[in-house]
Motif scaffolding. Sequence first.
Motif, PDB file in Angstrom:
ATOM      1  N   ILE A  43      40.787  43.995  51.581  1.00 45.49           N
ATOM      2  CA  ILE A  43      41.824  43.486  50.681  1.00 45.49           C
ATOM      3  C   ILE A  43      41.235  43.249  49.291  1.00 45.49           C
ATOM      4  O   ILE A  43      41.787  43.682  48.283  1.00 45.49           O
TER       5      ILE A  43
ATOM      6  N   GLN B 113      49.465  40.218  47.122  1.00 44.96           N
ATOM      7  CA  GLN B 113      48.651  41.435  47.089  1.00 44.96           C
ATOM      8  C   GLN B 113      48.326  41.920  48.500  1.00 44.96           C
ATOM      9  O   GLN B 113      48.379  43.118  48.772  1.00 44.96           O
TER      10      GLN B 113
ATOM     11  N   LEU C 142      49.523  45.469  50.376  1.00 42.03           N
ATOM     12  CA  LEU C 142      48.584  46.374  51.025  1.00 42.03           C
ATOM     13  C   LEU C 142      48.969  46.612  52.484  1.00 42.03           C
ATOM     14  O   LEU C 142      49.029  47.739  52.955  1.00 42.03           O
TER      15      LEU C 142
ATOM     16  N   SER D   8      40.689  46.644  47.600  1.00 47.02           N
ATOM     17  CA  SER D   8      41.934  47.345  47.288  1.00 47.02           C
ATOM     18  C   SER D   8      42.673  46.704  46.129  1.00 47.02           C
ATOM     19  O   SER D   8      43.304  47.378  45.341  1.00 47.02           O
ATOM     20  N   ILE D   9      42.573  45.382  46.044  1.00 47.69           N
ATOM     21  CA  ILE D   9      43.281  44.714  44.954  1.00 47.69           C
ATOM     22  C   ILE D   9      42.739  45.211  43.623  1.00 47.69           C
ATOM     23  O   ILE D   9      43.482  45.489  42.698  1.00 47.69           O
TER      24      ILE D   9
ATOM     25  N   ILE E  35      44.136  48.711  43.159  1.00 48.41           N
ATOM     26  CA  ILE E  35      45.554  48.677  42.808  1.00 48.41           C
ATOM     27  C   ILE E  35      45.697  48.328  41.333  1.00 48.41           C
ATOM     28  O   ILE E  35      46.448  48.944  40.593  1.00 48.41           O
ATOM     29  N   ALA E  36      44.887  47.361  40.886  1.00 51.12           N
ATOM     30  CA  ALA E  36      44.968  46.948  39.482  1.00 51.12           C
ATOM     31  C   ALA E  36      44.689  48.127  38.561  1.00 51.12           C
ATOM     32  O   ALA E  36      45.295  48.261  37.509  1.00 51.12           O
TER      33      ALA E  36
END
Lengths: 183, 329
Positions: free
Chosen positions: A172, B48, B52, A175-176, A179-180
Amino acid sequence: MNKLINPQSAKDIYRQCFQDNFERLHRYAFTLLQDNEEARDVVQQAFIKLWQKRDEINLELAGRAYLYTTVQRQCINIFRHNKVRRHYKDAILATHQEEYTDHQLENRELSNRISAAMDALPPKCREIFRKSRFEEKKYAEIAAALNISVKTVEVQMGKALKIMREQLADIITISIILIAYFK
Amino acid sequence: MSSHQKIEIDTTLLTRYLAGEATPDEAMAIDDWLKDDSHATELEHMQQSWQLIYGGVAYEAPNENREWAALEVALYAEKKHGNKLRLVIRYAVAALIVGVLFGAGLYTYLQYRIPVWQHAVAEAAGSVRKGLLPDGSGIVINRNSTLQYAADYNEDDRKVLLQGEGYFDVVADKDRPFIVHSGTLKIQVLGTSFNVKEDSVNTVVAVTTGKVKLYTAKHELIVAAGQTGTYVKGTEELLLSNNIDANSLSYATGDFSFQDMPLPEICRHLENTFGVKIILNNEQLAQCRMSAHFKDRSLTYIMDILSATLDIEYTINNNIIHVSGNGCN
């Protein structure tokens, strides 16, 4: 004299109301619609309606509640309408599956981990989560389909998210950041 | 006071919220709870993770100023077609005031023989301001610039006085020409959007839609969409070029389009739009080039993309950005 041309006080309160609530209403509308643009339109419309009704609604006392209620109603209408459209889109995606595999390859690692975490959920919890995620069912629809209470669905959904967050804690964070960059 | 204050915030409720199941009361309770920064971070992380795990669209917070400007335009349009009775009352009040203003204006005119101007948006040297003129035409005024409109605005014509830089989105009205006074240059339009930038040497008019006429006592020039007209103050010439620099308008439009553009030029556009100073820490960085398109993005978002793409680093401190890195060859 200026006050008559431009009723500053009402506009000021309205502006304040906008500043206090716009972003939060937008996030709320987003949770209901899963669409940033559409959420924006709905919230804009709600503010226009509020301005039109400013003589009947006390902006300071009741403006906020009016906005939240209006946004929810409008979102529910749109959600119902869009469901048909989304199903159609899914059908098209399914028939052109090959074209999308390349893109999906990059995400394979990620989706493997997510499926594994989902498999690790207790059976009942997993079933409810799957219905919500893959069939896009609302809580009430899941409750009706499984013949359980809405409260049970709520609790199990909360539990599913909590367990999966713990399972996926390592990816997580990464991925954050991704994603950003790529959203 | 209200019922939602009794709602308890826990994982189950926050999950409900993210799943699009929250009622208005619950959403309000959550939003009150979010006023605490640590709670806001908690929800953000949860959202977030949700994105996901659950898949779907990433949430993007809207730009509040832009949304407010859009709302004001919509409200004006609504007012135009709104309640008839309310309209009559408004006209009556307006007529009375116009009468008083006319009297005052006439008096001032006879006294000084100059037009009466009033400020269209609040004066604030350090920020970009958006607003509407009395006819609903939209304006964006850049930093260190002012815009005033004539007391008789929207009677026979629509005269505005610009110092500095402004972007105009003019409501079409062929009976009342819209005229921008920028020093000795006048710019007349019927209904269009365009940007005017005045400095000590030139006044540059970039037209995005429609057509405008630039004129002085001696010359005139028609500038159409996609063209730029330049008034050279020293020689009083009017020059036409067949392109517009969309990036120079981004303070108003939120649009950036970089086509294989050198980093120093990109920085110049960012400086102009965001009111910052960007310093390249070494000469090699000037060799870097990039192509990208941004719409309504924050400065940090754009800087993050630049640094990821060009392998450079940056720090922001008091509106000054230092960029470092090995540069590009």
